[in-house]
Design a protein around this motif. Structure first.
Motif, PDB file in Angstrom:
ATOM      1  N   LEU A   1       0.832  -1.205   0.000  1.00 22.85           N
ATOM      2  CA  LEU A   1       0.000   0.000   0.000  1.00 22.85           C
ATOM      3  C   LEU A   1       0.867   1.256   0.000  1.00 22.85           C
ATOM      4  O   LEU A   1       0.545   2.244  -0.689  1.00 22.85           O
ATOM      5  N   ASP A   2       1.968   1.241   0.732  1.00 21.01           N
ATOM      6  CA  ASP A   2       2.855   2.402   0.792  1.00 21.01           C
ATOM      7  C   ASP A   2       3.407   2.737  -0.599  1.00 21.01           C
ATOM      8  O   ASP A   2       3.366   3.891  -1.038  1.00 21.01           O
ATOM      9  N   TYR A   3       3.900   1.730  -1.311  1.00 21.25           N
ATOM     10  CA  TYR A   3       4.465   1.963  -2.651  1.00 21.25           C
ATOM     11  C   TYR A   3       3.367   2.399  -3.639  1.00 21.25           C
ATOM     12  O   TYR A   3       3.577   3.305  -4.459  1.00 21.25           O
ATOM     13  N   LEU A   4       2.207   1.751  -3.568  1.00 20.00           N
ATOM     14  CA  LEU A   4       1.127   2.090  -4.508  1.00 20.00           C
ATOM     15  C   LEU A   4       0.620   3.515  -4.283  1.00 20.00           C
ATOM     16  O   LEU A   4       0.288   4.223  -5.252  1.00 20.00           O
ATOM     17  N   LEU A   5       0.553   3.948  -3.035  1.00 25.46           N
ATOM     18  CA  LEU A   5       0.104   5.317  -2.761  1.00 25.46           C
ATOM     19  C   LEU A   5       1.139   6.345  -3.228  1.00 25.46           C
ATOM     20  O   LEU A   5       0.767   7.431  -3.690  1.00 25.46           O
ATOM     21  N   LYS A   6       2.423   6.012  -3.099  1.00 21.04           N
ATOM     22  CA  LYS A   6       3.465   6.916  -3.617  1.00 21.04           C
ATOM     23  C   LYS A   6       3.341   7.044  -5.140  1.00 21.04           C
ATOM     24  O   LYS A   6       3.460   8.148  -5.700  1.00 21.04           O
ATOM     25  N   ALA A   7       3.110   5.908  -5.804  1.00 23.23           N
ATOM     26  CA  ALA A   7       2.912   5.953  -7.263  1.00 23.23           C
ATOM     27  C   ALA A   7       1.656   6.743  -7.605  1.00 23.23           C
ATOM     28  O   ALA A   7       1.643   7.529  -8.564  1.00 23.23           O
ATOM     29  N   ASP A   8       0.595   6.555  -6.827  1.00 26.38           N
ATOM     30  CA  ASP A   8      -0.669   7.270  -7.050  1.00 26.38           C
ATOM     31  C   ASP A   8      -0.453   8.777  -7.021  1.00 26.38           C
ATOM     32  O   ASP A   8      -0.981   9.513  -7.868  1.00 26.38           O
ATOM     33  N   LYS A   9       0.342   9.254  -6.078  1.00 29.20           N
ATOM     34  CA  LYS A   9       0.588  10.700  -5.958  1.00 29.20           C
ATOM     35  C   LYS A   9       1.304  11.249  -7.200  1.00 29.20           C
ATOM     36  O   LYS A   9       0.958  12.303  -7.725  1.00 29.20           O
ATOM     37  N   ILE A  10       2.314  10.509  -7.661  1.00 26.88           N
ATOM     38  CA  ILE A  10       3.068  10.978  -8.835  1.00 26.88           C
ATOM     39  C   ILE A  10       2.171  10.967 -10.079  1.00 26.88           C
ATOM     40  O   ILE A  10       2.172  11.921 -10.871  1.00 26.88           O
ATOM     41  N   PHE A  11       1.387   9.902 -10.252  1.00 28.28           N
ATOM     42  CA  PHE A  11       0.492   9.834 -11.423  1.00 28.28           C
ATOM     43  C   PHE A  11      -0.501  10.989 -11.414  1.00 28.28           C
ATOM     44  O   PHE A  11      -0.838  11.547 -12.468  1.00 28.28           O
ATOM     45  N   ARG A  12      -0.984  11.346 -10.220  1.00 25.50           N
ATOM     46  CA  ARG A  12      -1.923  12.472 -10.131  1.00 25.50           C
ATOM     47  C   ARG A  12      -1.217  13.795 -10.420  1.00 25.50           C
ATOM     48  O   ARG A  12      -1.772  14.659 -11.109  1.00 25.50           O
ATOM     49  N   ASP A  13      -0.004  13.950  -9.861  1.00 23.26           N
ATOM     50  CA  ASP A  13       0.742  15.199 -10.110  1.00 23.26           C
ATOM     51  C   ASP A  13       1.047  15.377 -11.591  1.00 23.26           C
ATOM     52  O   ASP A  13       1.005  16.495 -12.118  1.00 23.26           O
ATOM     53  N   LYS A  14       1.348  14.265 -12.265  1.00 20.01           N
ATOM     54  CA  LYS A  14       1.675  14.322 -13.698  1.00 20.01           C
ATOM     55  C   LYS A  14       0.419  14.227 -14.574  1.00 20.01           C
ATOM     56  O   LYS A  14       0.519  14.325 -15.795  1.00 20.01           O
ATOM     57  N   ASP A  15      -0.734  14.023 -13.943  1.00 17.39           N
ATOM     58  CA  ASP A  15      -2.018  13.953 -14.648  1.00 17.39           C
ATOM     59  C   ASP A  15      -2.001  12.879 -15.743  1.00 17.39           C
ATOM     60  O   ASP A  15      -2.518  13.078 -16.842  1.00 17.39           O
ATOM     61  N   ASP A  16      -1.377  11.717 -15.429  1.00 13.50           N
ATOM     62  CA  ASP A  16      -1.391  10.586 -16.350  1.00 13.50           C
ATOM     63  C   ASP A  16      -2.561   9.697 -15.958  1.00 13.50           C
ATOM     64  O   ASP A  16      -2.457   8.829 -15.078  1.00 13.50           O
ATOM     65  N   LYS A  17      -3.707   9.884 -16.600  1.00 11.71           N
ATOM     66  CA  LYS A  17      -4.939   9.218 -16.188  1.00 11.71           C
ATOM     67  C   LYS A  17      -4.918   7.721 -16.462  1.00 11.71           C
ATOM     68  O   LYS A  17      -5.503   6.937 -15.714  1.00 11.71           O
ATOM     69  N   ASN A  18      -4.239   7.322 -17.534  1.00 15.57           N
ATOM     70  CA  ASN A  18      -4.206   5.904 -17.873  1.00 15.57           C
ATOM     71  C   ASN A  18      -3.422   5.112 -16.823  1.00 15.57           C
ATOM     72  O   ASN A  18      -3.889   4.086 -16.306  1.00 15.57           O
ATOM     73  N   LEU A  19      -2.218   5.595 -16.482  1.00 12.31           N
ATOM     74  CA  LEU A  19      -1.411   4.920 -15.455  1.00 12.31           C
ATOM     75  C   LEU A  19      -2.097   5.011 -14.094  1.00 12.31           C
ATOM     76  O   LEU A  19      -2.048   4.071 -13.298  1.00 12.31           O
ATOM     77  N   LEU A  20      -2.729   6.138 -13.828  1.00 14.90           N
ATOM     78  CA  LEU A  20      -3.433   6.310 -12.551  1.00 14.90           C
ATOM     79  C   LEU A  20      -4.580   5.311 -12.427  1.00 14.90           C
ATOM     80  O   LEU A  20      -4.778   4.700 -11.368  1.00 14.90           O
ATOM     81  N   ALA A  21      -5.335   5.115 -13.512  1.00 13.84           N
ATOM     82  CA  ALA A  21      -6.458   4.177 -13.468  1.00 13.84           C
ATOM     83  C   ALA A  21      -5.976   2.757 -13.211  1.00 13.84           C
ATOM     84  O   ALA A  21      -6.573   2.011 -12.431  1.00 13.84           O
ATOM     85  N   GLY A  22      -4.854   2.369 -13.875  1.00 17.54           N
ATOM     86  CA  GLY A  22      -4.306   1.031 -13.632  1.00 17.54           C
ATOM     87  C   GLY A  22      -3.876   0.849 -12.193  1.00 17.54           C
ATOM     88  O   GLY A  22      -4.099  -0.207 -11.584  1.00 17.54           O
TER      89      GLY A  22
END
Length: 531
Positions: free
Chosen positions: A73-94
């Motif tokens: 969960l820690d790693y996935l939430l860190k990735a979630d933050k970066i995907f949101r900051d970069k507004d990459d919706k496809n990677l964020l959805a995955g």
């Protein structure tokens, strides 16, 4: 009949199941984690944020499939933050889909659904049919596990439509398998077999032997549940051979278990025992292998955390050194500047301090005087209140004694008049009886009760209000009796004041006990004094 241990038969929609089994059965998750961590560090050094987030997501998935959910969960939430900051919706959805599966595994169904719904919104916005189908399938699985089959069918069919739109055969096979599992749960075995068979055909076209093992197992399960034990064994042996070729020990153990159940239904207990033993042997080997992998992974996690802490300490130390250097230069300049200010303003400071001290002393003395005056005023008020209370107490006692003497006098007059009424003179007898009745009414007169109550309340403030909270059914006569008990009067005095006999007083006390809900043995006088 021989009892055969049952394993999980129904599959569910999990597009990562094959990846999970690869990580679980064929590779070392600790090695994969270290390799991915090294790639992440390189990407982070190059400031390649999206690439680094991808490696964070991959590490989260490795830990998720290995059962280390908090670290995942820690790693996935860190990735979630970066995907949101970069507004990459496809990677964020995955990533949201993986988070949803993690919350589902931890039985946090509302949180899982929240992740799936957000991922679905992004896929719909991107018009990504495969992504939508994947999320529909996962939502359908949530409903299937809660036995809400109508909703499960609804979302699985939406997933089927989305996969058909892009002709995604692997996805279609998995959805058909999911539909077969739902029908099997409902014991609609013809529909279950039909959907499993569609999945079988699609997997065969794709050459997806690993997914085919589970489908073949399901076909064998349906045949066995419909009493076709020998046909079911044919599928179970196919699954066994395919699992052995793939080196999938988990599916091989499951196939052995299914074969044991088939022979068990055919009353071939020797064969059932043999294959059941084979299943347990492979399970034992899997558990042993998994334990070793978990230990290695835990050690890797410990080493990674240790290195991260060391790096953090070094980074912090460098920042501290830099801050110290900057701070030292600033301090030197400040010292020179402040030294000049100190010399020029020292005298002014001393004078201001003397003035402040004098003002503080004056304020302190004034406050002391005010406090002493306030304390003296409070003492006077307390003495005044005590004097008033003593006066009211004396008034109440004097008033009570006066009423007692008056009632005693009236009682004597009543007695004498009753004796005169026994004489033979008719007119005299009638007049005396009238006087006796007037005296009796005088004994029960309520005209002084309010005056008595006013004085009593001044001495015992809010007593009657507190008493009414204990029982709301008290009459004015009850309140009079309670007030006399509160004053610690004798039974004789109370009977005189109330104009009743001692026997009537006892009856009144007994009724009062009931209204106050007192138990047998409770002292009514002590109870009233405590109010």
């Amino acid at each position: 009949m021989l009892y055969v241990h049952a394993q999980t038969e129904n599959s569910f929609y999990d597009p990562e199941s094959s990846s999970e089994r690869i990580i679980s059965s064929f590779s070392r998750p600790d090695s994969m984690l270290l390799a991915t961590r090294a790639k992440y560090n390189q990407a982070a050094q190059r400031n390649a944020d999206l690439e680094a987030a991808g490696y964070l997501q991959e590490m989260g998935r490795i830990l998720f499939f290995s059962g280390h959910y908090p670290q995942s969960l820690d790693y996935l939430l860190k990735a979630d933050k970066i995907f949101r900051d970069k507004d990459d919706k496809n990677l964020l959805a995955g990533n949201l889909g993986t988070l949803g599966e993690l919350f589902y595994r931890n039985r946090q169904i509302p949180l899982a659904r929240k992740q799936y719904d957000e991922a679905l919104r992004y896929y719909e916005e991107l018009k990504n049919e495969s992504g939508k189908a994947e999320i529909y399938g996962r939502i359908g699985h949530l409903y299937e596990k809660r036995q809400l089959y109508d909703s499960a069918f609804y979302f699985q069919h939406k997933a089927l439509q989305a996969y058909q739109h892009v002709n995604h055969r692997e996805g279609l096979a998995k959805i058909y398998e999911n539909l077969g599992s739902i029908y099997e749960d409902q014991m609609h075995y013809d529909s279950a077999y039909s959907n499993f068979n569609r999945a079988y055909v699609l997997n065969k076209i794709q050459g997806n032997d690993r997914a085919q093992i589970e489908v073949i197992n399901n076909l064998g399960d349906v045949l066995r549940k419909t009493g076709k034990y020998r046909q079911g064994l044919v599928f179970s042996f196919q699954a066994m051979d395919l699992a052995r070729r793939q080196g999938d020990f988990y599916q091989l153990s499951s196939a052995f278990n299914d074969i044991a159940k088939g022979y068990n239904f055919l009353n071939k207990n020797d064969s059932a025992f043999f294959y059941l033993a084979q299943s347990r042997e492979y399970l034992s080997a899997i558990y042993s292998q998994e334990s070793n992998k978990q230990l290695a992974l835990l050690k890797t996690l410990y080493d990674i955390e240790k290195k991260d802490n060391e790096i953090e300490k070094l980074t912090q130390a460098r920042k501290t050194d830099l801050l110290i250097s900057i701070g030292t230069g600033v301090v030197v300049l400040l010292v020179i500047f402040i030294a000049g200010l100190i010399i020029s303003r020292q005298k002014l400071k001393l004078r201001n301090e003397q003035k402040l001290h004098a003002q503080s002393m004056q304020v302190y003395e004034t406050q002391n005087q005010l406090m002493e005056a306030e304390l003296q005023n409070k003492k006077l008020q307390e003495e005044n209140l005590k004097q008033q209370l003593e006066i009211k107490t004396k008034e109440l006692t004097s008033y009570t004694l006066h009423v007692i003497r008056k009632n005693q006098l009236l009682e004597d007059l009543q007695t004498r008049l009753e004796e005169l009424g026994k004489e033979d003179k008719r007119d005299q007898k009638k007049q005396i009886r009238q006087l006796s009745e007037q005296i009796r009414l005088g004994l029960n007169d309520d005209q002084h009760w309010e005056e008595f109550r006013t004085i009593f309340e001044q001495v015992h403030q809010s007593f009657f209000d507190r008493l009414q909270q204990q029982s709301e059914a008290l009459t004015s006569n009850d309140l009079r009796l309670v007030a006399l008990i509160k004053m610690n009067l004798t039974s004789a005095d109370m009977a005189t004041l109330l104009g009743v006999s001692q026997d009537s007083l006892r009856v009144m006390r007994h009724r009062l006990r009931k209204k106050l809900n007192l138990q047998q043995g409770d002292n009514i006088s002590a109870y009233i004094q405590s109010i």
